[in-house]
Design a protein around this motif. Structure first.
Motif, mmCIF file in Angstrom:
data_model
loop_
_atom_site.group_PDB
_atom_site.id
_atom_site.type_symbol
_atom_site.label_atom_id
_atom_site.label_comp_id
_atom_site.label_asym_id
_atom_site.label_seq_id
_atom_site.Cartn_x
_atom_site.Cartn_y
_atom_site.Cartn_z
ATOM 1 N N MET A 110 -11.548 4.327 8.562
ATOM 2 C CA MET A 110 -11.053 2.870 7.774
ATOM 3 C C MET A 110 -10.368 3.136 6.467
ATOM 4 N N ARG A 111 -10.836 4.113 5.067
ATOM 5 C CA ARG A 111 -10.164 4.255 4.255
ATOM 6 C C ARG A 111 -8.741 4.534 4.511
ATOM 7 N N TRP A 112 -8.339 5.797 5.247
ATOM 8 C CA TRP A 112 -6.794 5.789 6.291
ATOM 9 C C TRP A 112 -5.980 4.256 6.560
ATOM 10 N N TYR A 113 -6.733 3.259 6.898
ATOM 11 C CA TYR A 113 -6.664 2.441 7.190
ATOM 12 C C TYR A 113 -5.687 0.954 6.052
ATOM 13 N N LEU A 114 -6.811 1.351 4.952
ATOM 14 C CA LEU A 114 -6.793 0.711 4.067
ATOM 15 C C LEU A 114 -5.472 0.941 3.309
ATOM 16 N N VAL A 115 -6.019 2.022 3.165
ATOM 17 C CA VAL A 115 -4.315 2.818 2.295
ATOM 18 C C VAL A 115 -2.768 2.602 3.177
ATOM 19 N N PHE A 116 -3.047 3.006 4.807
ATOM 20 C CA PHE A 116 -1.531 2.553 5.066
ATOM 21 C C PHE A 116 -1.251 1.143 4.787
ATOM 22 N N LEU A 117 -2.600 0.224 4.632
ATOM 23 C CA LEU A 117 -2.081 -1.855 4.583
ATOM 24 C C LEU A 117 -1.587 -1.948 3.610
ATOM 25 N N LEU A 118 -1.661 -0.889 2.050
ATOM 26 C CA LEU A 118 -1.345 -1.165 0.675
ATOM 27 C C LEU A 118 0.118 -0.183 0.610
ATOM 28 N N VAL A 119 0.221 1.009 1.699
ATOM 29 C CA VAL A 119 1.687 1.578 0.790
ATOM 30 C C VAL A 119 2.607 0.611 1.448
ATOM 31 N N PRO A 120 3.193 0.042 2.496
ATOM 32 C CA PRO A 120 4.377 -1.037 2.920
ATOM 33 C C PRO A 120 4.409 -1.805 1.357
ATOM 34 N N VAL A 121 3.486 -2.597 0.963
ATOM 35 C CA VAL A 121 3.498 -3.300 -0.360
ATOM 36 C C VAL A 121 4.245 -2.579 -1.470
ATOM 37 N N VAL A 122 3.604 -1.472 -1.672
ATOM 38 C CA VAL A 122 4.085 -0.237 -3.014
ATOM 39 C C VAL A 122 5.698 -0.292 -2.623
ATOM 40 N N LEU A 123 6.609 -0.813 -1.070
ATOM 41 C CA LEU A 123 7.722 0.245 -1.368
ATOM 42 C C LEU A 123 8.417 -1.361 -1.579
ATOM 43 N N LEU A 124 7.804 -2.855 -0.849
ATOM 44 C CA LEU A 124 7.931 -3.275 -0.923
ATOM 45 C C LEU A 124 8.287 -3.777 -2.399
ATOM 46 N N LEU A 170 -12.584 -5.348 4.959
ATOM 47 C CA LEU A 170 -12.775 -3.052 5.270
ATOM 48 C C LEU A 170 -13.228 -3.055 4.055
ATOM 49 N N VAL A 171 -13.321 -4.142 3.164
ATOM 50 C CA VAL A 171 -13.195 -3.982 1.213
ATOM 51 C C VAL A 171 -14.463 -3.518 1.316
ATOM 52 N N ILE A 172 -15.580 -4.885 2.163
ATOM 53 C CA ILE A 172 -16.989 -5.099 2.109
ATOM 54 C C ILE A 172 -17.622 -3.659 3.165
ATOM 55 N N PRO A 173 -17.277 -3.553 4.115
ATOM 56 C CA PRO A 173 -18.056 -1.797 4.596
ATOM 57 C C PRO A 173 -17.717 -0.919 3.488
ATOM 58 N N LEU A 174 -16.252 -1.108 2.900
ATOM 59 C CA LEU A 174 -16.469 0.525 2.018
ATOM 60 C C LEU A 174 -17.234 0.655 1.192
ATOM 61 N N LEU A 175 -17.037 -0.846 0.311
ATOM 62 C CA LEU A 175 -18.150 -1.116 -1.223
ATOM 63 C C LEU A 175 -19.345 -0.597 -0.653
ATOM 64 N N TRP A 176 -19.872 -1.124 0.749
ATOM 65 C CA TRP A 176 -21.370 -0.925 0.626
ATOM 66 C C TRP A 176 -21.704 0.774 0.955
ATOM 67 N N SER A 186 -15.268 6.293 -0.781
ATOM 68 C CA SER A 186 -15.043 4.956 0.071
ATOM 69 C C SER A 186 -15.199 3.822 -1.516
ATOM 70 N N THR A 187 -15.858 3.991 -2.167
ATOM 71 C CA THR A 187 -15.814 3.575 -3.144
ATOM 72 C C THR A 187 -14.584 2.956 -4.446
ATOM 73 N N ARG A 188 -14.560 4.342 -4.349
ATOM 74 C CA ARG A 188 -12.611 4.436 -4.790
ATOM 75 C C ARG A 188 -11.931 3.097 -4.374
ATOM 76 N N VAL A 189 -11.637 3.650 -2.102
ATOM 77 C CA VAL A 189 -10.560 2.929 -1.978
ATOM 78 C C VAL A 189 -11.024 1.923 -1.260
ATOM 79 N N GLY A 190 -11.893 1.458 -1.569
ATOM 80 C CA GLY A 190 -13.044 -0.277 -1.412
ATOM 81 C C GLY A 190 -12.576 -0.744 -2.704
ATOM 82 N N ALA A 191 -12.359 -0.358 -4.379
ATOM 83 C CA ALA A 191 -12.037 -0.765 -4.661
ATOM 84 C C ALA A 191 -10.908 -0.995 -5.002
#
Length: 431
Positions: A110-124, A170-176, A186-191
């Motif tokens: 789940m952490r890797w999936y969230l990071v994968f989602l954000l990488v194209p955002v940064v590159l954009l 993804l945020v709710i499961p990771l933070l919980w 998980s807390t850091r990636v969720g945040a």
């Protein structure tokens, strides 16, 4: 990991004969479906997770196939059928991949999936070639194109609302899990994911998360005795998270000129009025065909004003399937959340997944994300990961009977130890 990467960056390949274009995610899901077919043929069984969840997920597919008999646009309905099939495949594949994994490894996925989602955002935002907005027919001088750079958006998933919807699952499961198991990663990636949602400035998603958080707080079980410091720790974590989000929003506003220039549109009522007109059109077309609707994916009356949806998933079901079948599909969505809430004995991890689905149901009020070509597949994918997390937690925890026996054995040992100590002290005194 390849499926998660393809889902986070569903790049489309154009110039395909007969098809026109195809996404990398489509290819990965074709391979995943082939793997599931081979394993099912050899083992004569397939792991579906929880039977009620799988049955509820199949209802939209069955109703979509049925709507082909009266659809006003068979090509669009056929595409909707394929999207539903891909959703079922990715759900089953996530169940397969998380089967018998420990909690830590499911959280890592789940952490890797969230990071994968954000990488194209940064590159954009960095305007890296190949990561410009991929919306077909979008002019670089248009306000829609510029809006990709005013707030966090995804080059392949679409503008800010789509990204926020995917992250919210993804945020709710990771933070919980980060709080419950003291998992700092998980807390850091969720945040990080929560900060990204804030920076999308998606009002519907933010409101849905606030309502979900309020519902979770108001209905939470009473705190257990012997843990007086936990409330203080949670309060400190919440304060730190809110402070971080405010700082991140301020930095984006100060460092990104496009955000300062176009942020005013988030506080205007123009967008609200435009959505209101879409709702009125939806009601008009529903009244015209209340029993059967217009077919999955079809554009009612070929009206281009609502070609991209009416920004309400529930109205969209009524437009596609009519009132009876539309209620059936909506009931299947609500039933998913109810399944995780109604457990005996109460399960904290299932309750958390229930609130995650509740947030998605609230998002559906202001978004047609469930109708998206990719977003529906991502919804099924996130649900498969959530089910895998629940099963991992429940497999790791002792059963109710085992816990009761362990508690009794622990009590007997304590009493025996206290009596042996007392006898020892008495014997030593007599000597």
């Amino acid at each position: 990991m390849l499926v998660l990467l393809a889902a986070a960056a569903p790049v489309r390949i154009y110039g395909i004969p007969m098809l026109g274009s195809i996404a990398v995610l489509d290819v990965m899901l074709l391979l995943a479906g082939l793997v599931l077919y081979i394993e099912t043929a050899s083992r004569r069984t397939v792991d579906i997770g929880y039977m009620p969840v799988f049955q509820l997920l199949c209802i939209p597919l069955l109703v979509t196939v049925l709507s082909a008999t009266w659809s006003q646009d068979l090509a669009r309905t056929g595409k909707a059928v394929l999207i539903n099939i891909e959703g079922i495949i990715v759900y089953l594949y996530m169940i397969r991949c998380t089967n018998r994994l420990p909690v830590a490894r499911v959280l890592r996925l789940m952490r890797w999936y969230l990071v994968f989602l954000l990488v194209p955002v940064v590159l954009l935002l960095l305007k890296v070639p190949g990561f410009a907005p991929q919306e077909p027919g979008l002019s670089q001088s248009s306000g829609d194109y510029i809006s990709y750079y005013t707030r966090l958006s995804h080059p392949f998933l679409g503008r800010s609302n789509n990204l926020a919807t995917a992250l919210a699952a993804l945020v709710i499961p990771l933070l919980w899990c980060g709080t419950r198991y003291r998992d700092r990663r998980s807390t850091r990636v969720g945040a990080l994911g929560l900060a990204a949602i804030i920076l999308t400035f998606s009002r519907g998603v933010l409101l849905a998360l606030l309502i979900t958080a309020a519902a979770a707080i108001l209905t939470r079980p009473m705190p257990q005795y012997g843990r007086p410091g936990r409330s203080a720790r949670v309060g400190g974590a919440v304060f730190a998270a809110v402070s971080l989000l405010l700082v991140a929003a301020a930095l984006l506003y100060e460092l990104n000129p496009d955000t300062r220039l176009f942020l005013g549109d988030r506080t205007s009522t123009v967008n609200v009025a435009e959505r209101g007109s879409r709702f009125e059109l939806a009601y008009h077309y529903i009244i015209e065909r209340p029993l059967l609707g217009y077919g999955a994916g079809a554009i009612p009356g070929s009206n281009q004003q609502i070609a991209s949806g009416v920004h309400n998933t529930y109205l969209q079901q009524f437009l596609a399937f009519g009132l009876p079948l539309g209620l059936l599909v909506i009931g299947s969505m609500v039933g998913l959340a109810r399944f995780f809430f109604v457990t005996d004995p109460p399960s904290p991890v299932r309750r958390m997944v229930g609130f995650t689905l509740l947030a998605q149901l609230l998002i559906f009020v202001t978004e047609s994300s469930f109708e998206g070509t990719v977003l529906r597949v991502l919804f099924y994918l996130s649900l498969g990961l959530a089910v895998g997390l629940v099963r991992a937690v429940e497999a790791q925890a002792p059963s109710r009977a085992e816990a009761a026996v362990s508690a009794k054995v622990g009590t007997v040992r304590t009493v025996f130890h206290e009596r042996a100590t007392a006898i020892g002290k008495g014997g030593a005194g007599d000597g």
